[in-house]
Write an enzyme that holds these catalytic residues in place. Structure first.
Site, PDB file in Angstrom:
ATOM      1  N   PHE A   6      31.223  11.503 -65.011  1.00  0.00           N
ATOM      2  CA  PHE A   6      30.271  11.717 -66.114  1.00  0.00           C
ATOM      3  C   PHE A   6      29.231  12.806 -65.796  1.00  0.00           C
ATOM      4  N   THR A  48      39.559   8.940 -59.660  1.00  0.00           N
ATOM      5  CA  THR A  48      39.611   7.480 -59.812  1.00  0.00           C
ATOM      6  C   THR A  48      39.625   7.175 -61.316  1.00  0.00           C
ATOM      7  N   ILE A  57      37.019  11.778 -50.655  1.00  0.00           N
ATOM      8  CA  ILE A  57      36.008  12.120 -49.628  1.00  0.00           C
ATOM      9  C   ILE A  57      35.972  11.095 -48.488  1.00  0.00           C
ATOM     10  N   SER A 108      30.343   3.950 -59.152  1.00  0.00           N
ATOM     11  CA  SER A 108      29.006   3.965 -59.769  1.00  0.00           C
ATOM     12  C   SER A 108      28.667   2.758 -60.646  1.00  0.00           C
ATOM     13  N   THR A 158      20.196   7.331 -56.816  1.00  0.00           N
ATOM     14  CA  THR A 158      19.767   6.525 -57.956  1.00  0.00           C
ATOM     15  C   THR A 158      18.440   5.819 -57.672  1.00  0.00           C
ATOM     16  N   ASP A 159      17.728   5.453 -58.742  1.00  0.00           N
ATOM     17  CA  ASP A 159      16.490   4.676 -58.566  1.00  0.00           C
ATOM     18  C   ASP A 159      16.797   3.222 -58.196  1.00  0.00           C
ATOM     19  N   GLU A 160      18.077   2.819 -58.310  1.00  0.00           N
ATOM     20  CA  GLU A 160      18.411   1.414 -58.012  1.00  0.00           C
ATOM     21  C   GLU A 160      18.206   1.065 -56.539  1.00  0.00           C
ATOM     22  N   TYR A 169      26.503  -2.068 -55.135  1.00  0.00           N
ATOM     23  CA  TYR A 169      26.419  -0.643 -55.495  1.00  0.00           C
ATOM     24  C   TYR A 169      25.131  -0.028 -54.945  1.00  0.00           C
ATOM     25  N   SER A 170      23.986  -0.645 -55.255  1.00  0.00           N
ATOM     26  CA  SER A 170      22.731  -0.010 -54.847  1.00  0.00           C
ATOM     27  C   SER A 170      22.550  -0.055 -53.327  1.00  0.00           C
ATOM     28  N   LYS A 190      24.484   2.880 -52.062  1.00  0.00           N
ATOM     29  CA  LYS A 190      23.768   4.141 -52.314  1.00  0.00           C
ATOM     30  C   LYS A 190      22.571   4.252 -51.360  1.00  0.00           C
ATOM     31  N   HIS A 227      20.589  -9.411 -61.258  1.00  0.00           N
ATOM     32  CA  HIS A 227      20.220  -8.404 -62.270  1.00  0.00           C
ATOM     33  C   HIS A 227      18.762  -7.945 -62.102  1.00  0.00           C
TER      34      HIS A 227
HETATM   35  P1  NAD Z   1      31.142   8.295 -62.470  1.00  0.00           P
HETATM   36  O1  NAD Z   1      31.650   6.974 -62.014  1.00  0.00           O
HETATM   37  O2  NAD Z   1      31.233   8.655 -63.912  1.00  0.00           O
HETATM   38  O3  NAD Z   1      31.905   9.471 -61.675  1.00  0.00           O
HETATM   39  C1  NAD Z   1      32.102   9.414 -60.298  1.00  0.00           C
HETATM   40  C2  NAD Z   1      33.151  10.457 -59.924  1.00  0.00           C
HETATM   41  O4  NAD Z   1      33.323  10.405 -58.497  1.00  0.00           O
HETATM   42  C3  NAD Z   1      34.523  10.224 -60.561  1.00  0.00           C
HETATM   43  O5  NAD Z   1      35.033  11.430 -61.070  1.00  0.00           O
HETATM   44  C4  NAD Z   1      35.370   9.724 -59.393  1.00  0.00           C
HETATM   45  O6  NAD Z   1      36.751  10.062 -59.509  1.00  0.00           O
HETATM   46  C5  NAD Z   1      34.715  10.408 -58.211  1.00  0.00           C
HETATM   47  N1  NAD Z   1      34.959   9.679 -56.965  1.00  0.00           N
HETATM   48  C6  NAD Z   1      34.752   8.356 -56.724  1.00  0.00           C
HETATM   49  N2  NAD Z   1      35.136   8.056 -55.467  1.00  0.00           N
HETATM   50  C7  NAD Z   1      35.581   9.211 -54.912  1.00  0.00           C
HETATM   51  C8  NAD Z   1      36.107   9.539 -53.636  1.00  0.00           C
HETATM   52  N3  NAD Z   1      36.266   8.612 -52.684  1.00  0.00           N
HETATM   53  N4  NAD Z   1      36.441  10.830 -53.378  1.00  0.00           N
HETATM   54  C9  NAD Z   1      36.285  11.787 -54.338  1.00  0.00           C
HETATM   55  N5  NAD Z   1      35.823  11.514 -55.581  1.00  0.00           N
HETATM   56  C10 NAD Z   1      35.474  10.244 -55.855  1.00  0.00           C
HETATM   57  O7  NAD Z   1      29.643   8.390 -61.933  1.00  0.00           O
HETATM   58  P2  NAD Z   1      28.388   9.144 -62.551  1.00  0.00           P
HETATM   59  O8  NAD Z   1      27.701   8.242 -63.499  1.00  0.00           O
HETATM   60  O9  NAD Z   1      28.798  10.489 -62.971  1.00  0.00           O
HETATM   61  O10 NAD Z   1      27.461   9.255 -61.245  1.00  0.00           O
HETATM   62  C11 NAD Z   1      27.529  10.385 -60.399  1.00  0.00           C
HETATM   63  C12 NAD Z   1      26.527  10.205 -59.266  1.00  0.00           C
HETATM   64  O11 NAD Z   1      25.211  10.068 -59.793  1.00  0.00           O
HETATM   65  C13 NAD Z   1      26.768   8.953 -58.424  1.00  0.00           C
HETATM   66  O12 NAD Z   1      26.521   9.285 -57.067  1.00  0.00           O
HETATM   67  C14 NAD Z   1      25.740   7.952 -58.934  1.00  0.00           C
HETATM   68  O13 NAD Z   1      25.369   7.052 -57.931  1.00  0.00           O
HETATM   69  C15 NAD Z   1      24.602   8.877 -59.305  1.00  0.00           C
HETATM   70  N6  NAD Z   1      23.709   8.383 -60.381  1.00  0.00           N
HETATM   71  C16 NAD Z   1      24.240   7.955 -61.555  1.00  0.00           C
HETATM   72  C17 NAD Z   1      23.365   7.539 -62.575  1.00  0.00           C
HETATM   73  C18 NAD Z   1      23.890   7.075 -63.906  1.00  0.00           C
HETATM   74  O14 NAD Z   1      23.115   6.563 -64.713  1.00  0.00           O
HETATM   75  N7  NAD Z   1      25.159   7.232 -64.205  1.00  0.00           N
HETATM   76  C19 NAD Z   1      21.982   7.549 -62.365  1.00  0.00           C
HETATM   77  C20 NAD Z   1      21.496   7.993 -61.119  1.00  0.00           C
HETATM   78  C21 NAD Z   1      22.366   8.428 -60.136  1.00  0.00           C
HETATM   79  O1  TDX Z   2      27.811  -4.896 -71.305  1.00  0.00           O
HETATM   80  C1  TDX Z   2      26.686  -4.722 -70.806  1.00  0.00           C
HETATM   81  N1  TDX Z   2      25.632  -5.482 -71.250  1.00  0.00           N
HETATM   82  C2  TDX Z   2      24.380  -5.380 -70.737  1.00  0.00           C
HETATM   83  O2  TDX Z   2      23.462  -6.092 -71.165  1.00  0.00           O
HETATM   84  C3  TDX Z   2      26.442  -3.741 -69.765  1.00  0.00           C
HETATM   85  C4  TDX Z   2      27.555  -2.882 -69.262  1.00  0.00           C
HETATM   86  C5  TDX Z   2      25.166  -3.640 -69.270  1.00  0.00           C
HETATM   87  N2  TDX Z   2      24.159  -4.438 -69.718  1.00  0.00           N
HETATM   88  C6  TDX Z   2      22.805  -4.280 -69.153  1.00  0.00           C
HETATM   89  C7  TDX Z   2      22.717  -4.326 -67.641  1.00  0.00           C
HETATM   90  C8  TDX Z   2      21.585  -3.366 -67.338  1.00  0.00           C
HETATM   91  O3  TDX Z   2      20.342  -4.049 -67.445  1.00  0.00           O
HETATM   92  O4  TDX Z   2      22.382  -2.967 -69.522  1.00  0.00           O
HETATM   93  C9  TDX Z   2      21.651  -2.340 -68.460  1.00  0.00           C
HETATM   94  C10 TDX Z   2      22.361  -1.068 -68.064  1.00  0.00           C
HETATM   95  O5  TDX Z   2      23.577  -1.430 -67.440  1.00  0.00           O
HETATM   96  P1  TDX Z   2      24.611  -0.341 -66.861  1.00  0.00           P
HETATM   97  O6  TDX Z   2      24.948   0.622 -67.935  1.00  0.00           O
HETATM   98  O7  TDX Z   2      25.719  -1.080 -66.176  1.00  0.00           O
HETATM   99  O8  TDX Z   2      23.691   0.454 -65.854  1.00  0.00           O
HETATM  100  P2  TDX Z   2      22.854   0.015 -64.559  1.00  0.00           P
HETATM  101  O9  TDX Z   2      23.377  -1.228 -63.976  1.00  0.00           O
HETATM  102  O10 TDX Z   2      21.404   0.032 -64.949  1.00  0.00           O
HETATM  103  O11 TDX Z   2      23.192   1.240 -63.572  1.00  0.00           O
HETATM  104  C11 TDX Z   2      23.255   2.583 -64.082  1.00  0.00           C
HETATM  105  O12 TDX Z   2      22.089   3.312 -63.821  1.00  0.00           O
HETATM  106  C12 TDX Z   2      21.821   3.683 -62.494  1.00  0.00           C
HETATM  107  C13 TDX Z   2      24.460   3.344 -63.509  1.00  0.00           C
HETATM  108  O13 TDX Z   2      25.649   2.622 -63.766  1.00  0.00           O
HETATM  109  C14 TDX Z   2      24.286   3.618 -62.041  1.00  0.00           C
HETATM  110  O14 TDX Z   2      25.371   4.391 -61.556  1.00  0.00           O
HETATM  111  C15 TDX Z   2      23.008   4.352 -61.840  1.00  0.00           C
HETATM  112  O15 TDX Z   2      22.766   4.526 -60.485  1.00  0.00           O
END
Ligand code: NAD
Ligand code: TDX
Length: 347
Positions: free
Chosen positions: A11, A36, A60, A85, A128-130, A153-154, A157, A287
């Site tokens: 993403f 993945t 990786i 993630s 992440t802030d988590e 997860y957190s 990270k 949670h």
């Molecule tokens: P995502 O799950 O959408 O994408 C992760 C990507 O990493 C995928 O394309 C996957 O194929 C690849 N990947 C996973 N394992 C791998 C491996 N072993 N080798 C090579 N590639 C691999 O995640 P995202 O939401 O795009 O998050 C990207 C980064 O940002 C992560 O490090 C996540 O912790 C961080 N982050 C995400 C959020 C959020 O809200 N989504 C917020 C803060 C930080």
């Molecule tokens: O079906 C749902 N119902 C619900 O109530 C899902 C999927 C989530 N939730 C709640 C849980 C959380 O309080 O919504 C909030 C957001 O959930 P997620 O989208 O799973 O995000 P979160 O757990 O907060 O983590 C996300 O933000 C920080 C990303 O997935 C992480 O990769 C990032 O680091």
């Protein structure tokens, strides 16, 4: 310069590459992704074939594969997005998180150490802030907040952040870390709250709200995150951490009400019918109650401010999912996995 971007088919990585490759033609971007379930190369069709873009399928967590890529491309900048993630998946199966997030980061750090002379190269670690755990009803996460992760997860990270700091202090690695709040926007896998709710609203499926829907997240539009990463890469101080957040703190249930209003406005659906889809379900174990970012450091040191408000960003996101229904349908049906295996199975 050659820039190695890990996780560029996910993403945030996809949004980062779509933004960067056409604008920064003096650099070559090497997208390293294991493909993945969370990856989708169709996100990147707009940059496929560009002379400054290369895709390499690699895991990786495979140290030899990582080293081979460093030997082949000699990157001077690594932007590290690749990770498992999703918090719910980490509760069901933590091992994959340790492998990708901890071992994967370790392998990249070691490859940087082996190839960069002191003072050269830059490793940008996207986190992440988590890692800070949960806030009560008041207060904010600053760069000084102690780490206190709740989920596998957190924790993974947090471990990766600690490894990066150790490589900075012990081996003199030039590295920077950013800790960002929840992202939303185009190409987000429909397991995360906002794209899942949009997909379910469009299909009139139940909207699963964990617990009472009172948990608070702080939301940032994905391209604002990507611009913040560039601000830190270009002007942040090596060895430092920067928190990134847009200040849009909302209870989950309020995010859902806002989404229902926008989906109703954009599609002509009846709002009351969509509201009836809200379904309270068992809470997520461990949670975190509330996340909120103090982004003073990046704002004052680097002048970064987000461009999108939550209303404008959410409307853009809903419109994107409406205009790209085929993308969501393929992701949800698993059809895109077949396409990836057919096109990239051998790579
Ligand atoms: P995502 O799950 O959408 O994408 C992760 C990507 O990493 C995928 O394309 C996957 O194929 C690849 N990947 C996973 N394992 C791998 C491996 N072993 N080798 C090579 N590639 C691999 O995640 P995202 O939401 O795009 O998050 C990207 C980064 O940002 C992560 O490090 C996540 O912790 C961080 N982050 C995400 C959020 C959020 O809200 N989504 C917020 C803060 C930080
Ligand atoms: O079906 C749902 N119902 C619900 O109530 C899902 C999927 C989530 N939730 C709640 C849980 C959380 O309080 O919504 C909030 C957001 O959930 P997620 O989208 O799973 O995000 P979160 O757990 O907060 O983590 C996300 O933000 C920080 C990303 O997935 C992480 O990769 C990032 O680091």
């Amino acid at each position: 310069m050659n820039i190695l971007v890990t996780g560029g088919a996910g993403f945030i990585g996809s949004n980062f590459l779509l933004l960067s490759v056409p604008r920064r033609t003096d650099h070559t971007f090497i997208n390293v992704d294991a493909l993945t379930y969370a990856a989708n190369l169709k996100n990147l069709v707009a940059i496929e074939g560009r002379p400054n873009y290369v895709f390499e399928r690699a895991d990786i967590a495979d140290a030899d594969a990582v080293m081979a890529l460093f030997d082949k491309y000699g990157p001077e900048l690594v932007v590290h997005f690749a990770a498992e993630s999703h918090v719910d998946r980490s509760i069901k199966g933590p091992r994959a998180f340790l492998r990708a997030n901890v071992e994967g980061t370790y392998n990249l750090l070691e490859a940087c150490r082996a190839t960069w002379s002191p003072g050269h190269g830059l490793f940008h670690h996207v986190s992440t802030d988590e890692v800070f755990g949960s806030l009560g009803p008041t207060g904010y996460f600053t760069e000084q907040t102690p780490y206190d992760p709740s989920s596998p997860y957190s924790a993974s990270k947090a471990a990766s952040d600690h490894l990066v700091r150790a490589w900075i202090r012990t081996f003199g690695l030039r590295a920077k870390i950013t800790n960002c709040s929840n992202n939303y926007g185009p190409f987000q896998f429909p397991e995360k709250l906002i794209p899942l709710m949009i997909a379910n609203l469009l299909e009139r499926k139940p909207l699963p709200v964990y617990g009472k829907g009172e948990n608070v997240r702080s939301w940032l539009y994905v391209t604002d995150h990507c611009e913040a990463i560039w601000a830190v890469i270009e002007n942040g101080r090596p060895g430092e951490t920067y928190n990134i957040g847009g200040g849009n703190e909302l209870r989950n249930i309020d995010v859902i009400h806002q989404l229902i209003r926008i989906v109703a406005e954009e599609t002509g659906a009846e709002r009351a019918e969509l509201e009836r889809l809200i379904t309270y379900v068992t809470d997520r174990p461990g949670h975190d109650l509330r996340y909120a970012i103090d982004a003073t450091k990046i704002r004052t040191e680097l002048g970064w401010v987000p461009k999108e408000s939550f209303e404008t960003g959410l409307r853009k996101t809903v419109r994107w999912y409406l205009a790209n229904k085929a993308w969501s349908d393929e992701v949800r049906s698993g059809e895109y996995r077949t396409w990836i295996e057919q096109n990239y199975g051998a790579r």
